[in-house]
Write a protein that holds these residues in place. Structure first.
Motif, PDB file in Angstrom:
ATOM      1  N   ALA A  40      -3.417  -6.143  -8.526  1.00  0.00           N
ATOM      2  CA  ALA A  40      -2.769  -5.263  -9.505  1.00  0.00           C
ATOM      3  C   ALA A  40      -1.264  -5.198  -9.255  1.00  0.00           C
ATOM      4  O   ALA A  40      -0.464  -5.234 -10.199  1.00  0.00           O
ATOM      5  CB  ALA A  40      -3.383  -3.866  -9.441  1.00  0.00           C
ATOM      6  N   ALA A  41      -0.861  -5.108  -7.988  1.00  0.00           N
ATOM      7  CA  ALA A  41       0.562  -5.004  -7.652  1.00  0.00           C
ATOM      8  C   ALA A  41       1.334  -6.233  -8.112  1.00  0.00           C
ATOM      9  O   ALA A  41       2.477  -6.129  -8.573  1.00  0.00           O
ATOM     10  CB  ALA A  41       0.725  -4.804  -6.146  1.00  0.00           C
ATOM     11  N   ARG A  49       0.835  -1.212   0.000  1.00  0.00           N
ATOM     12  CA  ARG A  49       0.000   0.000   0.000  1.00  0.00           C
ATOM     13  C   ARG A  49       0.866   1.257   0.000  1.00  0.00           C
ATOM     14  O   ARG A  49       0.615   2.201  -0.760  1.00  0.00           O
ATOM     15  CB  ARG A  49      -0.922   0.001   1.216  1.00  0.00           C
ATOM     16  N   ASP A  50       1.904   1.282   0.850  1.00  0.00           N
ATOM     17  CA  ASP A  50       2.800   2.445   0.905  1.00  0.00           C
ATOM     18  C   ASP A  50       3.499   2.663  -0.435  1.00  0.00           C
ATOM     19  O   ASP A  50       3.699   3.802  -0.871  1.00  0.00           O
ATOM     20  CB  ASP A  50       3.845   2.257   2.010  1.00  0.00           C
ATOM     21  N   SER A  51       3.869   1.560  -1.076  1.00  0.00           N
ATOM     22  CA  SER A  51       4.554   1.659  -2.358  1.00  0.00           C
ATOM     23  C   SER A  51       3.624   2.211  -3.435  1.00  0.00           C
ATOM     24  O   SER A  51       4.007   3.080  -4.225  1.00  0.00           O
ATOM     25  CB  SER A  51       5.077   0.281  -2.773  1.00  0.00           C
ATOM     26  N   LYS A  76      -2.069  -1.263 -17.103  1.00  0.00           N
ATOM     27  CA  LYS A  76      -1.639   0.113 -17.300  1.00  0.00           C
ATOM     28  C   LYS A  76      -1.482   0.914 -16.015  1.00  0.00           C
ATOM     29  O   LYS A  76      -0.743   1.888 -15.982  1.00  0.00           O
ATOM     30  CB  LYS A  76      -2.635   0.838 -18.217  1.00  0.00           C
ATOM     31  N   LYS A  77      -2.178   0.548 -14.943  1.00  0.00           N
ATOM     32  CA  LYS A  77      -2.126   1.407 -13.766  1.00  0.00           C
ATOM     33  C   LYS A  77      -2.236   0.618 -12.468  1.00  0.00           C
ATOM     34  O   LYS A  77      -2.776  -0.487 -12.432  1.00  0.00           O
ATOM     35  CB  LYS A  77      -3.233   2.455 -13.821  1.00  0.00           C
ATOM     36  N   LEU A  78      -1.704   1.239 -11.416  1.00  0.00           N
ATOM     37  CA  LEU A  78      -1.831   0.690 -10.070  1.00  0.00           C
ATOM     38  C   LEU A  78      -3.218   1.009  -9.519  1.00  0.00           C
ATOM     39  O   LEU A  78      -3.903   1.898 -10.011  1.00  0.00           O
ATOM     40  CB  LEU A  78      -0.762   1.291  -9.159  1.00  0.00           C
ATOM     41  N   VAL A  79      -3.596   0.291  -8.481  1.00  0.00           N
ATOM     42  CA  VAL A  79      -4.922   0.471  -7.891  1.00  0.00           C
ATOM     43  C   VAL A  79      -4.782   0.804  -6.412  1.00  0.00           C
ATOM     44  O   VAL A  79      -4.112   0.086  -5.670  1.00  0.00           O
ATOM     45  CB  VAL A  79      -5.776  -0.805  -8.052  1.00  0.00           C
ATOM     46  N   ASP A  80      -5.399   1.906  -5.994  1.00  0.00           N
ATOM     47  CA  ASP A  80      -5.467   2.242  -4.570  1.00  0.00           C
ATOM     48  C   ASP A  80      -6.538   1.393  -3.903  1.00  0.00           C
ATOM     49  O   ASP A  80      -7.444   0.887  -4.569  1.00  0.00           O
ATOM     50  CB  ASP A  80      -5.813   3.720  -4.380  1.00  0.00           C
ATOM     51  N   ASP A  81      -6.442   1.269  -2.595  1.00  0.00           N
ATOM     52  CA  ASP A  81      -7.490   0.543  -1.883  1.00  0.00           C
ATOM     53  C   ASP A  81      -8.146   1.434  -0.840  1.00  0.00           C
ATOM     54  O   ASP A  81      -7.614   2.476  -0.466  1.00  0.00           O
ATOM     55  CB  ASP A  81      -6.934  -0.721  -1.215  1.00  0.00           C
ATOM     56  N   PHE A 125       8.444  -2.674 -10.150  1.00  0.00           N
ATOM     57  CA  PHE A 125       8.884  -1.980  -8.939  1.00  0.00           C
ATOM     58  C   PHE A 125      10.410  -1.925  -8.778  1.00  0.00           C
ATOM     59  O   PHE A 125      10.953  -0.862  -8.450  1.00  0.00           O
ATOM     60  CB  PHE A 125       8.236  -2.616  -7.707  1.00  0.00           C
ATOM     61  N   PRO A 126      11.161  -3.031  -8.984  1.00  0.00           N
ATOM     62  CA  PRO A 126      12.625  -2.938  -8.846  1.00  0.00           C
ATOM     63  C   PRO A 126      13.243  -1.958  -9.836  1.00  0.00           C
ATOM     64  O   PRO A 126      14.183  -1.223  -9.492  1.00  0.00           O
ATOM     65  CB  PRO A 126      13.095  -4.375  -9.110  1.00  0.00           C
ATOM     66  N   ARG A 127      12.748  -1.928 -11.059  1.00  0.00           N
ATOM     67  CA  ARG A 127      13.265  -1.004 -12.071  1.00  0.00           C
ATOM     68  C   ARG A 127      12.906   0.440 -11.724  1.00  0.00           C
ATOM     69  O   ARG A 127      13.682   1.361 -11.990  1.00  0.00           O
ATOM     70  CB  ARG A 127      12.716  -1.390 -13.447  1.00  0.00           C
ATOM     71  N   PHE A 128      11.731   0.600 -11.132  1.00  0.00           N
ATOM     72  CA  PHE A 128      11.337   1.935 -10.679  1.00  0.00           C
ATOM     73  C   PHE A 128      12.272   2.407  -9.568  1.00  0.00           C
ATOM     74  O   PHE A 128      12.660   3.581  -9.511  1.00  0.00           O
ATOM     75  CB  PHE A 128       9.891   1.910 -10.182  1.00  0.00           C
TER      76      PHE A 128
END
Length: 211
Positions: free
Chosen positions: A162-163, A115-117, A143-148, A170-173
């Motif tokens: 989604a994550a 969630r923090d990520s 295409k996109k991340l999802v908030d909860d 994430f590692p590349r980010f």
């Protein structure tokens, strides 16, 4: 028939509602002593061709006897997507006072990191742009991340689902974002296994909930 006493439709309706509320109150009291309850759902088609989802609770009582009770009949129009079914089940459980978030508490640390990520990436247009560029480079369909929403277990599931699809992003980010130090790769690996138990909620098999 001399013993027969007629009644109006409204009187009959009131009587049925009172009986239902009385039985429901007794069942709610009984469920307070149930530690875990499993659910099954069955789709029924009535004579009017109206489809109802029947939600039934199953549990083991103090005498080790299997008990089951119908908790609700829910009308969900087609196409009945997984999230719509999950929301209907959630509303039913909320009405009966059955806690649904405890299942996620077992992986709370995993959920918190993911969630923090997600929040970190979505808080900035620049970060979202970098994340999207990596998604395109990897040719990912998502295409996109999802908030909860922290009070809705089904939205937490959607966030985790989604994550997982962005596991390699994430590692590349993290390589391109110097201040990003909460890369959830390890947590995503763990959540993939943990979510097998959560996924049945949306797939409507026989999820287990705690009171």
């Amino acid at each position: 028939m001399p013993e027969w006493r007629g009644m109006t439709r409204n009187t009959a309706k009131t009587y049925c509602i009172n009986v239902y509320e009385s039985k429901k109150k007794k069942l709610k009291s009984l469920l307070k002593n149930v530690n875990k309850i499993s659910l099954t759902r069955l789709l029924e088609i009535k004579e009017q061709k109206i489809e109802y989802m029947v939600i039934t609770g199953h549990w083991i009582d103090e005498s080790w006897q299997l008990q089951k009770r119908v908790l609700n009949f829910v009308h969900i129009p087609p196409p009945r997507r997984g999230l719509e079914i999950a929301n209907a089940i959630w509303r039913c459980l909320e009405d009966w006072g059955i806690e649904t978030q405890d299942g996620l508490s077992e992986i709370k640390q995993i959920v918190d990191v993911i969630r923090d990520s997600v929040e970190y990436v979505r808080q900035s247009d620049a970060r979202l742009k970098i994340f999207s560029e990596i998604v395109k480079q990897l040719n990912l369909p998502e295409k996109k991340l999802v908030d909860d929403c922290r009070t809705r277990w089904n939205s937490t599931y959607e966030m985790l689902a989604a994550a997982i699809k962005f596991k390699d992003v994430f590692p590349r980010f993290a390589d391109r974002e110097l201040h990003y130090d909460i890369c959830p790769s390890a947590e995503i690996d763990k959540s993939g296994k943990s979510m097998l138990g959560i996924r049945v909620i949306l797939d409507c098999d026989a999820p287990c909930f705690r009171k």
